[in-house]
Motif scaffolding. Sequence first.
Motif, short mmCIF file in Angstrom:
data_model
loop_
_atom_site.label_atom_id
_atom_site.label_comp_id
_atom_site.label_asym_id
_atom_site.label_seq_id
_atom_site.Cartn_x
_atom_site.Cartn_y
_atom_site.Cartn_z
N ARG A 303 0.83 -1.21 0.00
CA ARG A 303 0.00 0.00 0.00
C ARG A 303 0.87 1.26 0.00
O ARG A 303 0.63 2.20 -0.77
N ILE A 304 1.91 1.27 0.87
CA ILE A 304 2.81 2.42 0.92
C ILE A 304 3.58 2.55 -0.39
O ILE A 304 3.78 3.66 -0.91
N ALA A 305 4.00 1.41 -0.95
CA ALA A 305 4.74 1.44 -2.21
C ALA A 305 3.91 2.07 -3.32
O ALA A 305 4.41 2.90 -4.10
N ALA A 306 2.63 1.71 -3.38
CA ALA A 306 1.76 2.27 -4.41
C ALA A 306 1.57 3.76 -4.20
O ALA A 306 1.58 4.56 -5.15
N GLY A 307 1.42 4.18 -2.93
CA GLY A 307 1.19 5.59 -2.63
C GLY A 307 2.40 6.46 -2.91
O GLY A 307 2.26 7.64 -3.24
N LEU A 308 3.61 5.88 -2.80
CA LEU A 308 4.83 6.65 -3.01
C LEU A 308 5.41 6.46 -4.40
O LEU A 308 6.49 6.98 -4.71
N GLY A 309 4.72 5.69 -5.22
CA GLY A 309 5.18 5.50 -6.59
C GLY A 309 6.39 4.61 -6.72
O GLY A 309 7.20 4.80 -7.63
N LEU A 310 6.53 3.62 -5.81
CA LEU A 310 7.68 2.71 -5.86
C LEU A 310 7.36 1.51 -6.74
O LEU A 310 6.21 1.04 -6.79
N SER A 311 8.37 0.98 -7.39
CA SER A 311 8.17 -0.16 -8.28
C SER A 311 8.00 -1.46 -7.51
O SER A 311 7.45 -2.42 -8.04
#
Length: 481
Positions: A303-311
Motif C-alpha cells: 500500500r505504501i509502495a503504491a502511494g509513493l510510486g515505488l516499483s
Amino acid sequence: MRLSNAHKTLLALTAAAAFGGFAATAMRDLFDAPVEAAPAAVVPATPAVAALPAAVGTTPLPSLAPMLARVTPAVVSVHTKQRVRVAVGPFANDPMFRRMFPQLTQERINESLGSGVIVDAARGLILTNHHVIEGADEVSVTLADERTFTAEFIGSDPDTDIAVMRIKASNLSALPLADSSQLKVGDFVVAVGNPFGIGQTVTSGIVSAVGRSGLRGLGYQNFIQTDASINPGNSGGALVNLNGELIGINTASFNPRGSMAGNIGLGFAIPTSLARGVMDQLVATGEVRRGTLGVESQDVDPRIAAGLGLSEPRGAAVTRVFAGSAAAAAGLKAGDVIVGANGQHVDDRNALRNFEGLQAVGSRVELDVVRDGKPLKLTASLREQPRALAGAELDPRLEGATFAELPASLRQSGAGGVLVESVARGSRAARNGLAKGDVVVAATSGDFDDLPGFRASFTRAPARLVFRVVRGGGRGEIEMQ
C-alpha cells in the motif's frame, strides 16, 4: 598434449574428491550392511587397494597442513568459571523460602569452554565472543603448546558478540586480519576451534553467503555463512582463508533441534571488517560508540509502495527526521524511502537499524533514496547514538528513572520500545511504580519505537502520562503522577 598448471591442479582435486567419495561410500556400505550368517565359500584373493599417490603426474596433491601449521598456534581454548549461589533443601524451589532463608544456599561453580584468536602477539590481544566470557568470574586461556594463562578482560560488545582479552606471555603467534569485504560465495574457508572441549579441531568448507542478517536474537548482524562445521565450543574460534589470514570469528551454528544436536552445515562468523572496528574501540576506550542517522522509519508494504510510486514494496520509509540529526543535516525528509546505504540493499527498517548499528560515530554514509518516485543520493555523517536518557530531562514525572535503548538481541526478536535501565529508590518514578527492567512499549506522549523516538515524543508533554509496560512476560499500564 601438455597440461597447464591450472589443469593439473583441477585433475588433482578431482582425483582426491573421487577417492574421498569412494572411501565414504565403501565405509557407509560397511556400517549399514546388516549382519547375516553366510556359508563359507572359497573366495579368490583380491588385490590390495593401492595407497593414495602423493602426486598426480608432477603435481603434488593439495594439502592444508602447511597453512594450518602457521594458523593453529594462534587459536586458543578459553575456559571460564562463574560462581553462582543455589538454594538447597526440599523447599529450594519456593521463592518465599529462598527469601526467608537466604543463608540456606551453597556456592556452585559453572564452567564453560570456548575458543579465541590471538590477533596481536606483542600486546597479547585475543578476540573471542561476548557470550563465551559473559558473566565469568575467572577466564583462562590455553595455547596450542599447552601453556595456560589467566586472561585480563579488556571489554566486550554484546550487540555484536565481540569481546577482547589480553594475556601476558612470550613467544605468541598471531593471525593477520584479512579484508573480509573481498570474500565471495564459493571461497574456501577453514574453521579452527575447540568443539565440545575435545581439543583443537580443524574443519573446512566454503563461504555459503555473505552479509547474512535477520537471525533472531543475535544482535547487529553482517555474518559470513559457511558450511564448515561449527559446533558448541567453536564459538570465538577462527575462520581463515587459504592464505591463513583471519576472515571471521566463529559465533553461531543453526540447528532446529538445538545447538547440542551438532552441525548441519549452517555456521555463522563475524567478519573481520566488523570485528576489527569493535576491537579498536574496546582497546582504546573499553566501550563501543555507535553512529545514527536520527530518523524513525517503517517498513514499505504494497500500500505504501503504491502511494509513493515505488516499483516494489522494499525499503525503510522515513516517518520522522529529528532536529539536529545527521539525517536533517543531509537533507533527508519525512516521506523519503531509504533503499540502500553504502551500496548495501535496505529492504526494511530492521535492515536500516542493523546497518546503523554497525557504523562508527562520524562515518560517512551514502544513502540511496526514493523521493516522489525519483531516485536520489544523499550523504550523511553519522552522529553518536544516545545510549541513555535521564527521565527528569523529559518530564518531571519521570524523575529518578533512566531510559535506554533495548538490547539489539531483543530488537531482532521483534521487540520495540525503550528499557527502564534504572530507577532511584524513593524517587518520583519509583513512587509511580516504574521498576528497573521494565520495557515501555507505548505512552500517551506519542508514538515511538526507540530511544530517539521516545525523546521526541515529549516535545509537548501530555497532561496525562500513561505508560504501557512489559514486565516479566506480563503487560500493564502505569500512570505517572
